[in-house]
Design a protein around this motif. Structure first.
Motif, PDB file in Angstrom:
ATOM      1  N   PRO A  92      45.345  38.137  33.061  1.00  0.00           N
ATOM      2  CA  PRO A  92      44.104  38.063  32.654  1.00  0.00           C
ATOM      3  C   PRO A  92      43.416  39.419  32.666  1.00  0.00           C
ATOM      4  N   GLY A  93      44.040  40.575  33.422  1.00  0.00           N
ATOM      5  CA  GLY A  93      43.516  41.671  33.247  1.00  0.00           C
ATOM      6  C   GLY A  93      43.877  42.366  31.845  1.00  0.00           C
ATOM      7  N   ALA A  94      45.033  41.932  31.063  1.00  0.00           N
ATOM      8  CA  ALA A  94      45.250  42.514  29.966  1.00  0.00           C
ATOM      9  C   ALA A  94      44.434  42.082  28.934  1.00  0.00           C
ATOM     10  N   PHE A  95      44.236  40.756  28.896  1.00  0.00           N
ATOM     11  CA  PHE A  95      43.402  40.188  28.047  1.00  0.00           C
ATOM     12  C   PHE A  95      41.722  40.567  28.302  1.00  0.00           C
ATOM     13  N   ALA A  96      41.302  40.872  29.281  1.00  0.00           N
ATOM     14  CA  ALA A  96      40.048  41.361  29.617  1.00  0.00           C
ATOM     15  C   ALA A  96      39.914  42.751  28.732  1.00  0.00           C
ATOM     16  N   ASP A  97      40.934  43.540  29.167  1.00  0.00           N
ATOM     17  CA  ASP A  97      40.812  44.733  28.543  1.00  0.00           C
ATOM     18  C   ASP A  97      40.876  44.770  27.048  1.00  0.00           C
ATOM     19  N   ALA A  98      41.598  43.828  26.583  1.00  0.00           N
ATOM     20  CA  ALA A  98      41.554  43.668  25.129  1.00  0.00           C
ATOM     21  C   ALA A  98      40.078  43.027  24.437  1.00  0.00           C
ATOM     22  N   GLY A  99      39.180  42.817  25.330  1.00  0.00           N
ATOM     23  CA  GLY A  99      38.137  42.377  24.858  1.00  0.00           C
ATOM     24  C   GLY A  99      37.922  40.885  24.833  1.00  0.00           C
ATOM     25  N   TYR A 100      38.733  40.059  25.590  1.00  0.00           N
ATOM     26  CA  TYR A 100      38.566  38.744  25.657  1.00  0.00           C
ATOM     27  C   TYR A 100      37.577  38.597  26.758  1.00  0.00           C
ATOM     28  N   GLU A 101      36.922  37.143  26.578  1.00  0.00           N
ATOM     29  CA  GLU A 101      36.180  36.628  27.716  1.00  0.00           C
ATOM     30  C   GLU A 101      37.357  35.679  28.444  1.00  0.00           C
ATOM     31  N   THR A 102      37.431  36.309  29.978  1.00  0.00           N
ATOM     32  CA  THR A 102      38.615  35.650  30.666  1.00  0.00           C
ATOM     33  C   THR A 102      37.981  34.657  31.807  1.00  0.00           C
ATOM     34  N   ARG A 119      41.536  39.132  39.855  1.00  0.00           N
ATOM     35  CA  ARG A 119      41.685  40.175  38.785  1.00  0.00           C
ATOM     36  C   ARG A 119      41.759  40.048  37.756  1.00  0.00           C
ATOM     37  N   GLY A 120      40.858  40.442  36.778  1.00  0.00           N
ATOM     38  CA  GLY A 120      40.701  40.172  35.103  1.00  0.00           C
ATOM     39  C   GLY A 120      39.994  39.329  34.776  1.00  0.00           C
ATOM     40  N   PHE A 121      39.728  38.248  35.657  1.00  0.00           N
ATOM     41  CA  PHE A 121      38.767  37.300  35.320  1.00  0.00           C
ATOM     42  C   PHE A 121      37.542  37.363  35.498  1.00  0.00           C
ATOM     43  N   GLU A 122      36.465  37.297  34.489  1.00  0.00           N
ATOM     44  CA  GLU A 122      35.065  37.335  34.524  1.00  0.00           C
ATOM     45  C   GLU A 122      34.522  36.060  35.254  1.00  0.00           C
ATOM     46  N   THR A 123      35.219  35.117  35.268  1.00  0.00           N
ATOM     47  CA  THR A 123      34.785  33.839  36.121  1.00  0.00           C
ATOM     48  C   THR A 123      36.015  33.113  36.705  1.00  0.00           C
ATOM     49  N   LEU A 124      36.054  33.058  37.839  1.00  0.00           N
ATOM     50  CA  LEU A 124      37.190  32.180  38.532  1.00  0.00           C
ATOM     51  C   LEU A 124      36.522  31.178  39.445  1.00  0.00           C
ATOM     52  N   ARG A 125      36.689  29.966  38.791  1.00  0.00           N
ATOM     53  CA  ARG A 125      36.039  28.849  39.550  1.00  0.00           C
ATOM     54  C   ARG A 125      36.707  28.087  40.347  1.00  0.00           C
ATOM     55  N   LYS A 126      36.364  27.777  41.594  1.00  0.00           N
ATOM     56  CA  LYS A 126      37.001  26.868  42.450  1.00  0.00           C
ATOM     57  C   LYS A 126      36.853  25.504  42.332  1.00  0.00           C
TER      58      LYS A 126
END
Length: 495
Positions: A92-102, A119-126
């Protein structure tokens, strides 16, 4: 880093989005057109990997491998050290840094910020919470009777926001649909998110559906399809489902009861398969389906009476390691079945190559090999797995059950396995080893280690070449889990 979708490539070969779906505890041997018609349809339309294997037999190290491209002894996340260390690069961190919504949706409490998976998630829902909160009211849900539920409510109501906690309790006790462990709400949330998002960025979506995990409690209409014709639904769901207690001979399960449990398990697969169908519909309705690379896999398998085990701990049989894996979208569409050996830790390399995202840190860290159809990576000659540390530990089992049987005590050891197409070799740090001819003995019942020393020597050399130079990262300790998390993990059979 490459700008997302800034490539001149045909968008059919470079999908805009990624959706990574884990069917927790889904074993390959139980996935078929009866239990998983949606998954099989996706396999027919996309690519099915018939020889896909997890790197570990349980959730925490397997997900850590999937997120980092590393084996358990490399990422150091296992029963003896339960945190994904901060210096590891994650998918997720790799895709976040590449400009993706994670965006992540977890229905397994190991895959949370508490264990380093945020780490890397803008949103991590339980998924087990109606209102997202750090306070977990799972102890109320698990109360065996009204007295226990009231006691848990008194103890936990003021752990955080009492109003939020009361709302979560009301939902779990009065309003939550029977037979669902969060999948329906998770799918609905994802559908709402997809339909309402106005973000121009591509997305990386992760979702863990936990229904095939103990406790098997599918909706009755699903159970009726898979239980034996003479079985009673109430009798089936009344069977005690406590893997650690069964393994430690605290109680017995008859062959008939295991047959009923296997029916319930297959029903859980069918239920979550319908959730997968709903997820596909949500992507289609949001006009994202054609631009999405969908990956669906199990994170590990399950014993349901096989070899007299229940659950997914203490060994490295293919029942626990062989998992379903399909890819649909982009260059994976219409490829059919692939029977080359692949591993879940190959997914980071694969997803980076499939989307054109360049992340040197993740690629430099990874032990994976891309499965992308046009990859230059060499195919695997073997796959590997590890069971670094017993979970729960033998000491914790002794605390709970007192004296434990020798068959379980033997697993107070570290296990490693190497598997080729023809043979599988397992070795422990106490000198135990076994060898199986998988073509003649696919169920791994006959040990040939004493009969074929040359092959043992060769496969042991492969294990040593793969693992001996490695050190256990962080094996000197583990994070302290919150009490609510401990109780929920115990409910799932881990503690």
């Amino acid at each position: 880093m490459a700008e997302p979708n800034g490539r001149d490539n045909d968008p059919h070969t470079n999908p805009r989005n990624v959706a990574l779906v884990v069917l927790d505890t889904a074993r390959a041997r139980s996935v078929d057109p009866t239990t998983a018609p949606t998954l099989c349809r996706l396999a027919d339309e996309g690519t099915a990997f018939s020889n896909a294997f997890a790197t570990a037999p349980w959730t925490l190290p397997s997900h850590a491998s999937l997120f980092t491209g590393l084996y358990a002894s490399e990422h150091g996340t296992h029963g003896g050290h339960t945190y994904l260390d901060d210096d590891l690069r994650t998918l997720p961190g790799a895709f976040a840094d590449a400009g993706y919504e994670t965006v992540g949706v977890s229905n397994n409490t190991w895959i949370t910020e508490e264990f380093g998976f945020d780490r890397g998630f803008e949103t991590l829902r339980k998924g087990w919470q109606y209102i997202q909160s750090d306070a977990d009211m799972g102890a109320v849900v698990r109360g065996e009777n009204l007295r226990e539920k009231l006691q848990a409510t008194r103890e936990r109501l003021f752990d955080g926001n009492p109003l939020v906690n009361a709302t979560n309790i009301c939902y779990s006790e009065l309003l939550q649909p029977a037979g669902d462990d969060g999948a329906d709400r998770s799918t609905s949330w994802i559908a709402d998110w997809l339909s309402s998002r106005d973000d121009d960025r591509p997305f990386f979506l992760f979702c863990n559906y936990i229904e095939p995990h103990v406790t098997y409690d599918p909706p009755r209409e699903y159970a009726d399809r898979f239980l034996p014709a003479d079985a009673d639904y109430q009798d089936a769901i009344a069977i005690r489902q406590d893997p650690r207690a069964y393994d430690c001979e605290d109680y017995a399960i008859t062959d008939r009861e295991f047959a009923l449990l296997r029916g319930l398990y297959r029903a859980e697969l069918a239920y979550v398969d319908d959730q997968l169908a709903a997820l596909r519909t949500a992507l289609e309705d949001a006009d994202e389906w054609e631009e999405t690379l969908l990956i669906v896999c199990g994170d590990h398998g399950e014993h349901i009476g096989e070899r007299d085990f229940f659950g997914h701990q203490y060994n490295l049989y293919d029942t626990l390691l062989h998992v379903p894996l399909i890819a649909h979208g982009g260059a994976f569409t219409g490829r059919g079945r692939r029977d080359d050996l692949v591993q879940l830790l190959d997914l980071p390399e694969t997803l980076l190559e499939a989307t054109g995202v360049d992340d040197p840190a993740l690629r430099g860290q990874s032990s994976g090999r891309s499965m992308y159809p046009q990859t230059a990576a060499e195919p695997r000659e073997a796959v590997f797995a590890e069971y670094v540390s017993p979970q729960p530990s033998i000491e914790r089992l002794e605390d709970r059950f007192g004296e434990i049987p020798d068959r379980v005590r033997r697993f107070d050891r570290r296990l490693r396995a190497v598997r080729t197409r023809e043979y599988k070799y397992v070795r422990a740090d106490d000198g135990f080893e076994r060898l199986h001819d998988l073509e003649a003995d696919p169920n791994e019942r006959t040990d040939l280690a004493d009969d074929d020393p040359d092959r043992v020597r060769d496969l042991r050399g492969r294990l040593e070449a793969r693992f001996d130079p490695l050190e256990d990262v962080g094996a000197d300790g583990s994070v302290e889990m919150r009490a609510g998390t401990k109780e929920r993990l115990a409910d799932l059979g881990y503690l």
